[in-house]
Design a protein around this motif. Sequence first.
Motif, PDB file in Angstrom:
ATOM      1  N   TYR A  52      80.954 134.123  25.724  1.00 47.55           N
ATOM      2  CA  TYR A  52      79.894 134.125  26.735  1.00 47.55           C
ATOM      3  C   TYR A  52      79.985 132.893  27.619  1.00 47.55           C
ATOM      4  O   TYR A  52      79.970 132.984  28.860  1.00 47.55           O
ATOM      5  N   ALA A  56      80.839 132.513  31.664  1.00 48.05           N
ATOM      6  CA  ALA A  56      79.898 131.863  32.584  1.00 48.05           C
ATOM      7  C   ALA A  56      80.564 130.700  33.311  1.00 48.05           C
ATOM      8  O   ALA A  56      80.405 130.536  34.532  1.00 48.05           O
ATOM      9  N   SER A 334      75.420 132.127  37.031  1.00 51.29           N
ATOM     10  CA  SER A 334      76.652 132.397  36.291  1.00 51.29           C
ATOM     11  C   SER A 334      76.366 132.659  34.816  1.00 51.29           C
ATOM     12  O   SER A 334      77.020 133.486  34.177  1.00 51.29           O
ATOM     13  N   LEU A 335      75.382 131.951  34.277  1.00 53.68           N
ATOM     14  CA  LEU A 335      75.000 132.139  32.876  1.00 53.68           C
ATOM     15  C   LEU A 335      74.300 133.476  32.648  1.00 53.68           C
ATOM     16  O   LEU A 335      74.108 133.890  31.496  1.00 53.68           O
ATOM     17  N   SER A 337      75.392 136.206  34.630  1.00 49.81           N
ATOM     18  CA  SER A 337      76.264 137.171  35.309  1.00 49.81           C
ATOM     19  C   SER A 337      76.575 138.348  34.398  1.00 49.81           C
ATOM     20  O   SER A 337      76.460 138.252  33.167  1.00 49.81           O
ATOM     21  N   ALA A 340      79.273 137.726  31.719  1.00 47.29           N
ATOM     22  CA  ALA A 340      78.825 136.789  30.693  1.00 47.29           C
ATOM     23  C   ALA A 340      77.853 137.465  29.726  1.00 47.29           C
ATOM     24  O   ALA A 340      77.966 137.316  28.503  1.00 47.29           O
TER      25      ALA A 340
END
Length: 420
Positions: A52, A56, A334-335, A337, A340
Amino acid sequence: MRQRSLRSAVLLAVVAFVAGCGSATAPTTTGTAKDKLVVWDWKSGDAKTAAYFEKAKADFATKHPGVAVEFVAQPFDQYYTLLGAAIQAGKGPDVVLFNGGGQIRDRADALLPLDDLVAQDRERLAGWDAFGKDGKVYAAPVTLQGHPIYYNKALYQKAGLSAPAKTWQEFVANCATITAKTGAKCFAVGNKEGIGIQFFLSAMGSAVLTPQEYDDWVAGKRNWASPDVKRVFELWRQTGTDGLNNDGVNSTAMFNDGFAVFQSGKAAHVIGLMSDVGHWKDLGEFVGQDSLGVMDAPAVNSAARPSLPYDGGIGYAVAKWTRDPKIAADLVRSLTSADALKAFYQGAGAIASDPAVDVSEAGPAASAIVSKISDGAPALHVALSSKTLDLMGRLSQQLLSGSATVDDVVTQLAASDKTG
Protein backbone atom coordinates in the motif's frame (compact mmCIF):
# COMPACT_ATOMS: atom_id res chain seq x y z
CA MET A 1 6.62 16.43 43.62
CA ARG A 2 8.78 13.66 42.15
CA GLN A 3 5.84 12.44 40.01
CA ARG A 4 5.23 15.96 38.69
CA SER A 5 8.91 16.31 37.77
CA LEU A 6 8.83 12.96 35.99
CA ARG A 7 5.74 13.93 33.98
CA SER A 8 7.38 17.23 33.04
CA ALA A 9 10.53 15.44 31.93
CA VAL A 10 8.53 13.06 29.76
CA LEU A 11 6.58 15.94 28.18
CA LEU A 12 9.79 17.85 27.48
CA ALA A 13 11.32 14.76 25.88
CA VAL A 14 8.26 14.28 23.67
CA VAL A 15 8.23 17.96 22.67
CA ALA A 16 11.93 17.76 21.85
CA PHE A 17 11.24 14.72 19.73
CA VAL A 18 8.48 16.31 17.69
CA ALA A 19 10.45 19.54 17.37
CA GLY A 20 12.99 17.57 15.40
CA CYS A 21 10.46 16.42 12.84
CA GLY A 22 10.64 18.18 9.52
CA SER A 23 7.93 20.16 7.82
CA ALA A 24 7.60 20.63 4.10
CA THR A 25 9.90 23.34 2.88
CA ALA A 26 8.68 26.19 0.72
CA PRO A 27 7.70 24.90 -2.72
CA THR A 28 9.96 25.37 -5.72
CA THR A 29 9.19 25.02 -9.38
CA THR A 30 11.30 21.89 -9.82
CA GLY A 31 11.71 20.59 -6.28
CA THR A 32 15.01 19.95 -4.47
CA ALA A 33 16.44 17.11 -2.41
CA LYS A 34 15.75 19.18 0.72
CA ASP A 35 12.02 19.18 0.16
CA LYS A 36 10.37 16.71 2.54
CA LEU A 37 7.03 15.79 4.02
CA VAL A 38 6.88 13.92 7.32
CA VAL A 39 3.99 11.53 7.95
CA TRP A 40 2.99 10.07 11.30
CA ASP A 41 0.90 6.92 11.50
CA TRP A 42 0.84 3.52 13.13
CA LYS A 43 0.57 1.53 9.89
CA SER A 44 3.73 2.16 7.86
CA GLY A 45 5.77 -0.34 9.91
CA ASP A 46 3.32 -3.18 9.25
CA ALA A 47 4.49 -5.71 6.65
CA LYS A 48 0.88 -6.28 5.57
CA THR A 49 0.61 -2.68 4.38
CA ALA A 50 4.00 -2.45 2.67
CA ALA A 51 2.54 -2.71 -0.85
CA TYR A 52 0.00 0.00 0.00
CA PHE A 53 2.68 2.49 0.97
CA GLU A 54 4.80 1.63 -2.05
CA LYS A 55 1.84 2.35 -4.36
CA ALA A 56 1.06 5.63 -2.56
CA LYS A 57 4.69 6.80 -2.67
CA ALA A 58 4.98 5.92 -6.35
CA ASP A 59 1.81 7.87 -7.14
CA PHE A 60 3.04 10.90 -5.20
CA ALA A 61 6.46 10.78 -6.88
CA THR A 62 4.83 11.25 -10.29
CA LYS A 63 3.30 14.52 -9.05
CA HIS A 64 6.22 15.85 -6.99
CA PRO A 65 9.42 14.02 -7.93
CA GLY A 66 11.57 16.42 -5.94
CA VAL A 67 9.73 16.00 -2.63
CA ALA A 68 10.86 13.25 -0.28
CA VAL A 69 8.38 11.55 2.04
CA GLU A 70 9.36 10.20 5.45
CA PHE A 71 6.94 7.86 7.20
CA VAL A 72 7.36 7.64 10.97
CA ALA A 73 5.48 4.70 12.45
CA GLN A 74 4.50 5.46 16.04
CA PRO A 75 3.32 2.90 18.63
CA PHE A 76 -0.47 3.06 18.67
CA ASP A 77 -0.78 2.96 22.46
CA GLN A 78 1.23 6.21 22.64
CA TYR A 79 0.13 7.72 19.36
CA TYR A 80 -2.37 10.34 20.49
CA THR A 81 -0.19 11.33 23.46
CA LEU A 82 2.74 12.00 21.11
CA LEU A 83 0.45 13.80 18.71
CA GLY A 84 -0.92 15.93 21.54
CA ALA A 85 2.60 17.04 22.40
CA ALA A 86 3.22 17.92 18.74
CA ILE A 87 0.05 19.99 18.67
CA GLN A 88 1.05 21.74 21.88
CA ALA A 89 4.45 22.53 20.36
CA GLY A 90 2.85 23.69 17.12
CA LYS A 91 5.34 21.69 15.09
CA GLY A 92 5.58 18.11 13.94
CA PRO A 93 4.42 15.95 11.06
CA ASP A 94 2.88 17.44 7.94
CA VAL A 95 0.43 14.59 7.38
CA VAL A 96 -1.20 12.65 10.22
CA LEU A 97 -3.20 9.43 10.40
CA PHE A 98 -6.39 9.51 12.49
CA ASN A 99 -9.15 7.21 13.58
CA GLY A 100 -12.54 8.53 12.58
CA GLY A 101 -14.78 10.08 15.20
CA GLY A 102 -13.85 11.78 18.45
CA GLN A 103 -10.08 11.48 18.07
CA ILE A 104 -9.99 13.74 15.01
CA ARG A 105 -12.89 16.00 16.03
CA ASP A 106 -11.14 16.78 19.32
CA ARG A 107 -8.04 17.91 17.40
CA ALA A 108 -9.65 19.61 14.39
CA ASP A 109 -8.26 23.01 15.42
CA ALA A 110 -4.76 21.73 14.64
CA LEU A 111 -5.71 20.56 11.14
CA LEU A 112 -6.47 22.14 7.79
CA PRO A 113 -9.91 21.68 6.22
CA LEU A 114 -9.49 19.52 3.11
CA ASP A 115 -12.79 20.30 1.40
CA ASP A 116 -11.23 22.31 -1.43
CA LEU A 117 -7.92 20.47 -1.53
CA VAL A 118 -9.39 17.01 -2.15
CA ALA A 119 -12.76 17.99 -3.63
CA GLN A 120 -12.22 15.79 -6.69
CA ASP A 121 -12.22 12.68 -4.47
CA ARG A 122 -15.44 13.35 -2.56
CA GLU A 123 -17.66 11.31 -4.89
CA ARG A 124 -15.14 8.49 -5.35
CA LEU A 125 -14.63 7.61 -1.68
CA ALA A 126 -17.00 6.74 1.17
CA GLY A 127 -16.71 7.40 4.90
CA TRP A 128 -16.07 11.17 4.93
CA ASP A 129 -18.50 12.01 7.72
CA ALA A 130 -16.34 10.35 10.39
CA PHE A 131 -13.61 12.90 9.68
CA GLY A 132 -15.79 16.00 9.68
CA LYS A 133 -16.67 18.70 12.16
CA ASP A 134 -18.95 21.72 11.82
CA GLY A 135 -19.52 21.05 8.13
CA LYS A 136 -15.84 20.74 7.22
CA VAL A 137 -13.78 17.66 6.42
CA TYR A 138 -10.32 17.22 7.98
CA ALA A 139 -9.10 13.86 6.66
CA ALA A 140 -9.57 11.64 3.64
CA PRO A 141 -10.77 8.10 4.44
CA VAL A 142 -8.51 5.14 3.69
CA THR A 143 -10.69 2.39 5.10
CA LEU A 144 -14.25 1.86 6.21
CA GLN A 145 -14.68 0.67 9.75
CA GLY A 146 -17.72 -0.88 11.28
CA HIS A 147 -18.94 -3.55 13.64
CA PRO A 148 -20.47 -6.65 12.08
CA ILE A 149 -21.67 -9.45 14.30
CA TYR A 150 -19.66 -12.48 13.20
CA TYR A 151 -20.75 -16.02 14.01
CA ASN A 152 -19.18 -19.46 13.78
CA LYS A 153 -21.22 -21.57 11.34
CA ALA A 154 -19.52 -24.77 12.51
CA LEU A 155 -20.72 -24.23 16.09
CA TYR A 156 -24.22 -23.52 14.80
CA GLN A 157 -24.23 -26.77 12.86
CA LYS A 158 -22.91 -28.70 15.84
CA ALA A 159 -25.75 -27.25 17.93
CA GLY A 160 -28.32 -28.20 15.27
CA LEU A 161 -29.09 -24.60 14.30
CA SER A 162 -29.44 -23.68 10.65
CA ALA A 163 -29.26 -19.88 10.82
CA PRO A 164 -28.98 -16.97 13.28
CA ALA A 165 -32.11 -15.75 15.04
CA LYS A 166 -33.96 -12.65 13.91
CA THR A 167 -35.05 -11.46 17.37
CA TRP A 168 -33.16 -10.99 20.63
CA GLN A 169 -35.36 -13.42 22.54
CA GLU A 170 -34.76 -16.15 19.97
CA PHE A 171 -31.06 -15.27 19.88
CA VAL A 172 -30.67 -15.76 23.64
CA ALA A 173 -32.50 -19.10 23.36
CA ASN A 174 -30.18 -20.19 20.55
CA CYS A 175 -27.18 -19.20 22.64
CA ALA A 176 -28.39 -21.48 25.43
CA THR A 177 -28.63 -24.32 22.93
CA ILE A 178 -25.14 -23.65 21.59
CA THR A 179 -23.64 -23.61 25.10
CA ALA A 180 -25.46 -26.78 26.10
CA LYS A 181 -24.39 -28.73 23.01
CA THR A 182 -20.92 -27.33 22.32
CA GLY A 183 -19.72 -25.73 25.55
CA ALA A 184 -19.09 -22.45 23.73
CA LYS A 185 -20.26 -19.16 25.17
CA CYS A 186 -22.55 -16.84 23.22
CA PHE A 187 -20.28 -13.78 22.98
CA ALA A 188 -16.53 -13.30 22.94
CA VAL A 189 -15.94 -9.92 24.60
CA GLY A 190 -12.97 -7.93 25.82
CA ASN A 191 -13.76 -4.89 27.96
CA LYS A 192 -10.56 -4.33 29.93
CA GLU A 193 -10.07 -1.01 28.12
CA GLY A 194 -13.81 -0.25 28.02
CA ILE A 195 -13.93 -0.90 24.27
CA GLY A 196 -16.41 -3.77 24.39
CA ILE A 197 -19.31 -1.45 25.19
CA GLN A 198 -18.47 0.73 22.17
CA PHE A 199 -18.75 -2.25 19.84
CA PHE A 200 -21.94 -3.44 21.55
CA LEU A 201 -23.64 -0.03 21.41
CA SER A 202 -22.97 0.34 17.71
CA ALA A 203 -23.71 -3.26 16.73
CA MET A 204 -26.97 -3.50 18.68
CA GLY A 205 -28.15 0.12 18.50
CA SER A 206 -29.99 -0.17 15.20
CA ALA A 207 -31.92 -3.17 16.55
CA VAL A 208 -33.16 -1.17 19.55
CA LEU A 209 -33.54 2.49 18.58
CA THR A 210 -36.18 3.67 16.16
CA PRO A 211 -34.87 5.17 12.90
CA GLN A 212 -35.69 8.66 14.21
CA GLU A 213 -33.90 8.03 17.50
CA TYR A 214 -30.92 6.71 15.57
CA ASP A 215 -30.75 9.75 13.30
CA ASP A 216 -31.14 12.10 16.27
CA TRP A 217 -28.30 10.34 18.10
CA VAL A 218 -25.92 10.72 15.17
CA ALA A 219 -26.96 14.36 14.73
CA GLY A 220 -26.11 15.13 18.35
CA LYS A 221 -29.68 15.28 19.64
CA ARG A 222 -29.30 12.37 22.04
CA ASN A 223 -31.97 11.56 24.63
CA TRP A 224 -30.17 9.46 27.21
CA ALA A 225 -33.36 9.11 29.23
CA SER A 226 -35.15 7.38 26.35
CA PRO A 227 -36.37 3.86 27.24
CA ASP A 228 -34.76 2.58 24.05
CA VAL A 229 -31.37 4.08 24.91
CA LYS A 230 -31.62 2.57 28.38
CA ARG A 231 -32.55 -0.74 26.79
CA VAL A 232 -29.21 -0.94 24.99
CA PHE A 233 -27.39 -0.70 28.31
CA GLU A 234 -29.82 -3.16 29.90
CA LEU A 235 -28.93 -5.66 27.17
CA TRP A 236 -25.24 -5.09 27.86
CA ARG A 237 -25.81 -5.84 31.52
CA GLN A 238 -27.90 -8.90 30.58
CA THR A 239 -25.01 -10.42 28.64
CA GLY A 240 -23.15 -10.49 31.94
CA THR A 241 -25.91 -11.51 34.35
CA ASP A 242 -27.16 -14.28 32.04
CA GLY A 243 -23.70 -15.69 31.42
CA LEU A 244 -23.70 -14.97 27.69
CA ASN A 245 -20.13 -13.68 27.71
CA ASN A 246 -16.80 -15.39 28.22
CA ASP A 247 -15.50 -15.30 31.77
CA GLY A 248 -13.55 -12.27 33.00
CA VAL A 249 -14.75 -9.75 30.43
CA ASN A 250 -13.52 -6.76 32.43
CA SER A 251 -10.04 -8.25 32.70
CA THR A 252 -9.90 -9.38 29.06
CA ALA A 253 -8.29 -7.05 26.52
CA MET A 254 -10.30 -6.62 23.34
CA PHE A 255 -7.09 -6.60 21.31
CA ASN A 256 -6.37 -9.42 20.95
CA ASP A 257 -7.54 -11.62 23.80
CA GLY A 258 -11.24 -11.03 23.24
CA PHE A 259 -11.00 -11.98 19.59
CA ALA A 260 -8.89 -15.01 20.49
CA VAL A 261 -11.84 -16.44 22.44
CA PHE A 262 -13.88 -16.47 19.22
CA GLN A 263 -10.98 -17.66 17.08
CA SER A 264 -10.43 -20.65 19.35
CA GLY A 265 -14.08 -21.73 19.09
CA LYS A 266 -14.87 -20.91 22.72
CA ALA A 267 -17.61 -18.44 21.73
CA ALA A 268 -20.12 -18.55 18.88
CA HIS A 269 -20.31 -14.80 18.21
CA VAL A 270 -18.09 -11.75 18.33
CA ILE A 271 -18.76 -8.12 17.50
CA GLY A 272 -15.70 -7.42 15.42
CA LEU A 273 -14.40 -4.96 12.89
CA MET A 274 -14.69 -4.55 9.13
CA SER A 275 -11.02 -3.63 8.80
CA ASP A 276 -7.83 -4.04 10.82
CA VAL A 277 -7.48 -6.51 13.72
CA GLY A 278 -10.54 -8.62 14.51
CA HIS A 279 -11.94 -8.30 10.99
CA TRP A 280 -13.17 -10.85 8.46
CA LYS A 281 -9.73 -11.80 7.13
CA ASP A 282 -8.17 -12.09 10.56
CA LEU A 283 -11.02 -14.14 12.03
CA GLY A 284 -11.43 -16.29 8.92
CA GLU A 285 -7.82 -17.44 9.11
CA PHE A 286 -8.73 -19.26 12.33
CA VAL A 287 -12.31 -20.47 11.94
CA GLY A 288 -12.16 -20.78 8.13
CA GLN A 289 -13.59 -18.29 5.67
CA ASP A 290 -16.43 -20.67 4.77
CA SER A 291 -17.31 -21.09 8.46
CA LEU A 292 -17.33 -17.36 9.20
CA GLY A 293 -20.80 -15.84 9.00
CA VAL A 294 -22.09 -12.28 9.29
CA MET A 295 -25.53 -11.74 10.83
CA ASP A 296 -27.92 -8.85 11.33
CA ALA A 297 -28.35 -7.62 14.87
CA PRO A 298 -31.28 -9.53 16.41
CA ALA A 299 -34.27 -7.18 16.64
CA VAL A 300 -35.27 -5.93 20.07
CA ASN A 301 -37.74 -3.25 19.01
CA SER A 302 -40.23 -4.00 16.23
CA ALA A 303 -39.99 -0.36 15.13
CA ALA A 304 -36.19 -0.58 14.71
CA ARG A 305 -34.40 -1.27 11.44
CA PRO A 306 -31.24 -3.34 12.05
CA SER A 307 -28.38 -2.26 9.81
CA LEU A 308 -24.60 -2.48 9.53
CA PRO A 309 -22.95 0.28 11.60
CA TYR A 310 -19.98 1.77 9.80
CA ASP A 311 -18.02 4.98 9.22
CA GLY A 312 -14.71 6.02 7.84
CA GLY A 313 -12.11 3.93 9.65
CA ILE A 314 -8.75 5.60 9.35
CA GLY A 315 -7.82 8.62 7.27
CA TYR A 316 -4.97 11.01 6.62
CA ALA A 317 -5.14 14.68 7.62
CA VAL A 318 -2.91 17.71 7.01
CA ALA A 319 -1.46 19.63 9.96
CA LYS A 320 -2.12 23.35 9.84
CA TRP A 321 1.59 24.17 10.32
CA THR A 322 2.65 22.45 7.08
CA ARG A 323 4.38 24.92 4.77
CA ASP A 324 2.64 23.88 1.56
CA PRO A 325 -0.89 22.60 2.14
CA LYS A 326 -1.40 21.74 -1.52
CA ILE A 327 1.61 19.43 -1.68
CA ALA A 328 0.63 17.82 1.63
CA ALA A 329 -2.93 17.35 0.33
CA ASP A 330 -1.52 15.76 -2.83
CA LEU A 331 0.20 13.20 -0.61
CA VAL A 332 -3.13 12.53 1.10
CA ARG A 333 -4.67 12.02 -2.34
CA SER A 334 -1.92 9.53 -3.20
CA LEU A 335 -2.55 7.69 0.06
CA THR A 336 -6.18 7.31 -1.04
CA SER A 337 -5.51 6.58 -4.72
CA ALA A 338 -7.30 3.65 -6.32
CA ASP A 339 -4.18 1.48 -6.71
CA ALA A 340 -3.03 2.18 -3.16
CA LEU A 341 -6.41 1.32 -1.64
CA LYS A 342 -6.59 -1.88 -3.66
CA ALA A 343 -3.19 -2.87 -2.28
CA PHE A 344 -4.36 -2.08 1.27
CA TYR A 345 -7.32 -4.41 0.85
CA GLN A 346 -5.22 -7.18 -0.67
CA GLY A 347 -2.48 -6.99 1.94
CA ALA A 348 -4.30 -6.17 5.14
CA GLY A 349 -7.83 -7.28 4.36
CA ALA A 350 -9.30 -3.86 5.05
CA ILE A 351 -12.58 -2.77 3.51
CA ALA A 352 -11.30 0.17 1.50
CA SER A 353 -13.04 3.53 1.29
CA ASP A 354 -13.20 3.09 -2.48
CA PRO A 355 -16.35 1.04 -3.29
CA ALA A 356 -14.81 0.12 -6.65
CA VAL A 357 -12.33 -2.25 -4.95
CA ASP A 358 -13.53 -5.78 -5.79
CA VAL A 359 -13.80 -8.14 -2.77
CA SER A 360 -15.63 -10.98 -4.54
CA GLU A 361 -12.72 -13.39 -4.11
CA ALA A 362 -12.29 -12.70 -0.40
CA GLY A 363 -14.96 -15.09 0.83
CA PRO A 364 -18.59 -14.96 1.98
CA ALA A 365 -18.04 -12.80 5.07
CA ALA A 366 -16.36 -9.96 3.19
CA SER A 367 -18.98 -10.12 0.45
CA ALA A 368 -21.77 -10.04 3.03
CA ILE A 369 -20.27 -6.98 4.70
CA VAL A 370 -19.87 -5.06 1.45
CA SER A 371 -23.43 -5.93 0.42
CA LYS A 372 -24.74 -4.28 3.60
CA ILE A 373 -22.83 -1.00 3.18
CA SER A 374 -25.41 0.63 0.92
CA ASP A 375 -28.05 0.27 3.66
CA GLY A 376 -25.67 0.92 6.55
CA ALA A 377 -25.74 3.78 9.03
CA PRO A 378 -23.06 5.62 11.05
CA ALA A 379 -21.85 3.82 14.15
CA LEU A 380 -23.41 5.24 17.31
CA HIS A 381 -20.26 5.34 19.42
CA VAL A 382 -18.36 7.30 16.76
CA ALA A 383 -20.75 10.22 17.33
CA LEU A 384 -19.58 10.55 20.96
CA SER A 385 -16.64 12.59 22.20
CA SER A 386 -13.52 10.80 23.41
CA LYS A 387 -14.31 12.11 26.92
CA THR A 388 -17.74 10.49 26.91
CA LEU A 389 -16.35 7.27 25.43
CA ASP A 390 -13.79 7.03 28.23
CA LEU A 391 -16.52 7.49 30.83
CA MET A 392 -18.77 4.96 29.09
CA GLY A 393 -15.96 2.42 29.19
CA ARG A 394 -15.56 2.75 32.95
CA LEU A 395 -19.29 2.69 33.59
CA SER A 396 -19.75 -0.36 31.36
CA GLN A 397 -17.38 -2.27 33.60
CA GLN A 398 -19.47 -1.27 36.61
CA LEU A 399 -22.63 -2.46 34.87
CA LEU A 400 -21.12 -5.88 34.29
CA SER A 401 -19.82 -6.09 37.87
CA GLY A 402 -23.19 -5.00 39.29
CA SER A 403 -21.81 -1.90 41.01
CA ALA A 404 -23.86 0.56 38.92
CA THR A 405 -27.43 0.72 37.68
CA VAL A 406 -28.54 1.58 34.16
CA ASP A 407 -30.20 4.75 35.43
CA ASP A 408 -26.97 5.87 37.11
CA VAL A 409 -24.99 5.15 33.96
CA VAL A 410 -27.19 7.03 31.50
CA THR A 411 -27.46 10.00 33.89
CA GLN A 412 -23.68 10.33 34.05
CA LEU A 413 -23.29 9.84 30.30
CA ALA A 414 -25.92 12.48 29.58
CA ALA A 415 -24.02 15.01 31.72
CA SER A 416 -20.74 14.18 29.99
CA ASP A 417 -22.29 14.34 26.54
CA LYS A 418 -23.76 17.76 27.29
CA THR A 419 -20.41 19.24 28.28
CA GLY A 420 -18.57 17.65 25.36
